[in-house]
Write a protein that holds these residues in place. Structure first.
Motif, mmCIF file in Angstrom:
data_model
loop_
_atom_site.group_PDB
_atom_site.id
_atom_site.type_symbol
_atom_site.label_atom_id
_atom_site.label_comp_id
_atom_site.label_asym_id
_atom_site.label_seq_id
_atom_site.Cartn_x
_atom_site.Cartn_y
_atom_site.Cartn_z
ATOM 1 N N GLN A 53 68.935 9.203 118.986
ATOM 2 C CA GLN A 53 69.154 10.492 118.861
ATOM 3 C C GLN A 53 67.332 10.527 119.373
ATOM 4 O O GLN A 53 67.493 12.078 120.056
ATOM 5 C CB GLN A 53 69.030 11.369 117.416
ATOM 6 C CG GLN A 53 69.208 12.099 117.162
ATOM 7 C CD GLN A 53 69.923 13.072 117.925
ATOM 8 O OE1 GLN A 53 71.217 12.995 117.837
ATOM 9 N NE2 GLN A 53 69.786 14.112 118.616
ATOM 10 N N LEU A 54 66.592 10.258 119.474
ATOM 11 C CA LEU A 54 65.608 10.101 119.979
ATOM 12 C C LEU A 54 65.401 10.573 121.756
ATOM 13 O O LEU A 54 64.510 11.616 121.832
ATOM 14 C CB LEU A 54 64.803 9.856 119.399
ATOM 15 C CG LEU A 54 63.851 9.850 117.873
ATOM 16 C CD1 LEU A 54 62.998 8.777 118.029
ATOM 17 C CD2 LEU A 54 63.064 10.999 118.059
ATOM 18 N N ILE A 55 65.679 9.243 122.691
ATOM 19 C CA ILE A 55 66.504 9.727 123.574
ATOM 20 C C ILE A 55 67.077 10.514 124.300
ATOM 21 O O ILE A 55 67.240 11.456 125.178
ATOM 22 C CB ILE A 55 67.206 7.488 124.045
ATOM 23 C CG1 ILE A 55 65.935 6.685 123.364
ATOM 24 C CG2 ILE A 55 68.320 7.609 125.378
ATOM 25 C CD1 ILE A 55 67.004 5.455 123.953
ATOM 26 N N LYS A 56 68.289 11.103 122.926
ATOM 27 C CA LYS A 56 68.930 12.327 123.976
ATOM 28 C C LYS A 56 68.375 13.351 123.915
ATOM 29 O O LYS A 56 68.401 13.834 124.886
ATOM 30 C CB LYS A 56 69.980 11.778 122.710
ATOM 31 C CG LYS A 56 71.296 10.878 122.824
ATOM 32 C CD LYS A 56 72.468 11.659 121.621
ATOM 33 C CE LYS A 56 73.403 9.921 122.545
ATOM 34 N NZ LYS A 56 75.172 10.288 120.819
ATOM 35 N N GLU A 57 67.309 13.612 122.897
ATOM 36 C CA GLU A 57 66.383 14.636 122.667
ATOM 37 C C GLU A 57 65.838 14.602 123.587
ATOM 38 O O GLU A 57 65.098 15.219 124.056
ATOM 39 C CB GLU A 57 65.569 14.555 121.082
ATOM 40 C CG GLU A 57 67.257 14.491 120.647
ATOM 41 C CD GLU A 57 66.320 14.342 118.838
ATOM 42 O OE1 GLU A 57 65.119 14.811 118.817
ATOM 43 O OE2 GLU A 57 66.713 15.285 117.573
ATOM 44 N N LEU A 58 65.095 13.526 124.028
ATOM 45 C CA LEU A 58 63.423 13.385 124.750
ATOM 46 C C LEU A 58 64.160 13.612 126.017
ATOM 47 O O LEU A 58 63.435 14.383 127.247
ATOM 48 C CB LEU A 58 62.365 12.166 124.899
ATOM 49 C CG LEU A 58 61.999 11.665 123.901
ATOM 50 C CD1 LEU A 58 60.915 10.791 123.492
ATOM 51 C CD2 LEU A 58 60.501 12.813 123.765
ATOM 52 N N MET A 59 65.270 13.107 126.460
ATOM 53 C CA MET A 59 66.235 13.056 127.892
ATOM 54 C C MET A 59 66.945 13.898 127.757
ATOM 55 O O MET A 59 66.982 14.775 129.037
ATOM 56 C CB MET A 59 66.692 11.607 128.314
ATOM 57 C CG MET A 59 66.818 11.538 129.428
ATOM 58 S SD MET A 59 67.008 9.831 129.514
ATOM 59 C CE MET A 59 65.813 8.912 129.886
ATOM 60 N N GLY A 60 67.182 15.323 127.226
ATOM 61 C CA GLY A 60 67.562 16.454 127.190
ATOM 62 C C GLY A 60 69.065 15.737 127.515
ATOM 63 O O GLY A 60 69.671 17.167 128.347
#
Length: 361
Positions: A55-62
């Motif tokens: 989830q953090l990867i998805k959020e940080l990368m948009g």
């Protein structure tokens, strides 16, 4: 440890705060009575780490909703093979941007699988400059276009990415993922070994557009299929639990730094600081990469003579500066200043290089 400055090219420096947290949790992870190194990958403790990291990867990368995030083994080197095994199907041609050692290895592996075409090459510039990518001739039937965004050995980096139209764009971001903001939706597949900007060796991040999965043949081995890995949520076989745990800590550290944009500002400041020393040295030092292609992650340079370089490397090591000898294929010197390298360490290196020139110039 206060006098050690880590400029290793990979595995690279991790943030001190992350190492401290991992140390505190190592023997007894969040009170469960066991180490993160010995818990089951099917446990609730790991399940929480696994999904939080995704989830953090998805959020940080948009990332848009139609992308999947995978945690795989084998490093970027396995991805050199997995990409063509999955997508370079019979009758298709894969396009490669040959801009250095790692893109060259990816291209070599693809040639073992199917037909390839080099769309642009930096060979005439001895891979010290990124090839022109704005006017690529890309056939519509091409399976994909592959690019390496940052070449660690010669210290060059893409400033902008090509428009490949409807042809999937695949990128190896092993050495600059999360170092600067990117428009993730331009890529159909992104992969990155974690051991430079995201964590220790042992886990590779793969981000794949879901629509691409339909192109994967059913005849390839299950463990090499992105479709299989997506279906099993990266749990088809035992994942690299500790490496994913460390990636999760680094991702949370990036959030606490203000996100990728804030990290990018600091990375540019670090790079500018060191390049200024090289450029203002009157020829005592010289950057090896063309200025329009200089990497923000790997600063390659030489000194005025081999004797001076040898003396410099010896003194650097004596003073606690680690990993500054250039790659065996390129020689000279290289400072890798990934996300985990503090500005203060770059300032210490810049000051040492300036002082060394005064004594030896």
């Amino acid at each position: 440890m206060a006098n050690i400055y880590n400029f290793n090219a990979g595995p690279g420096a991790l943030p001190a705060e992350v190492l401290q947290e991992a140390q505190e949790e190592l023997r007894n992870y969040q009170g469960i009575g066991a180490s993160i190194l010995e818990i089951s990958h099917r446990s609730k403790a790991y399940e929480s780490i696994h999904h939080e990291a995704k989830q953090l990867i998805k959020e940080l990368m948009g990332l848009p909703s139609d992308y999947e995030v995978l945690f795989l083994h084998g490093g970027a080197s396995l991805q050199f093979s997995m990409v063509p095994i999955n997508f370079l199907t019979e009758g298709k041609v894969a396009g490669y941007i040959h801009c250095g050692t790692w893109s060259g290895k990816a291209w070599q592996e693809a040639q073992k699988i199917g037909q390839t075409l080099v769309l642009a090459s930096g060979e005439k510039q001895s891979f010290k400059q990124m090839p022109e990518l704005s006017n690529l001739n890309i056939p519509k039937e091409m399976a994909y276009v592959h690019l390496t965004s940052n070449e660690t050995i010669d210290g060059i980096q893409c400033r902008s990415f090509p428009d490949t139209g409807h042809v999937p764009l695949v990128v190896d971001m092993s050495s600059d993922i999360f170092s600067r903001p990117i428009e993730a939706s331009r890529f159909s597949l992104i992969y990155a070994g974690a051991q430079k900007n995201l964590g220790p060796a042992g886990v590779t991040i793969v981000i794949v557009r879901r629509s691409l999965l339909a192109r994967i043949p059913e005849t390839i081995p299950d463990i090499l299929s992105y479709h299989t890995q997506v279906k099993h949520h990266s749990l088809y076989n035992t994942p690299p639990v500790f490496s994913v745990y460390m990636v999760n800590l680094v991702l949370k550290w990036i959030v606490n730094q203000g996100g990728v944009q804030s990290v990018a500002v600091r990375n540019q400041q670090k790079a500018d600081l060191l390049y200024q020393v090289l450029d203002n040295s009157g020829g005592f030092y010289k950057g090896l990469a063309y200025k329009d292609s200089r990497s923000m992650m790997n600063i390659t340079f030489c000194a005025s003579s081999s004797e001076i370089e040898n003396k410099l490397l010896a003194e650097l090591e004596q003073e606690g500066f680690l990993g500054l000898k250039g790659h065996r294929d390129a020689g000279h010197l290289r400072a890798s200043i990934y996300n985990g390298v503090p500005y203060e360490h770059c300032k210490a290196l810049a000051d040492f290089l300036t002082e060394f020139q005064k004594r030896n110039g």
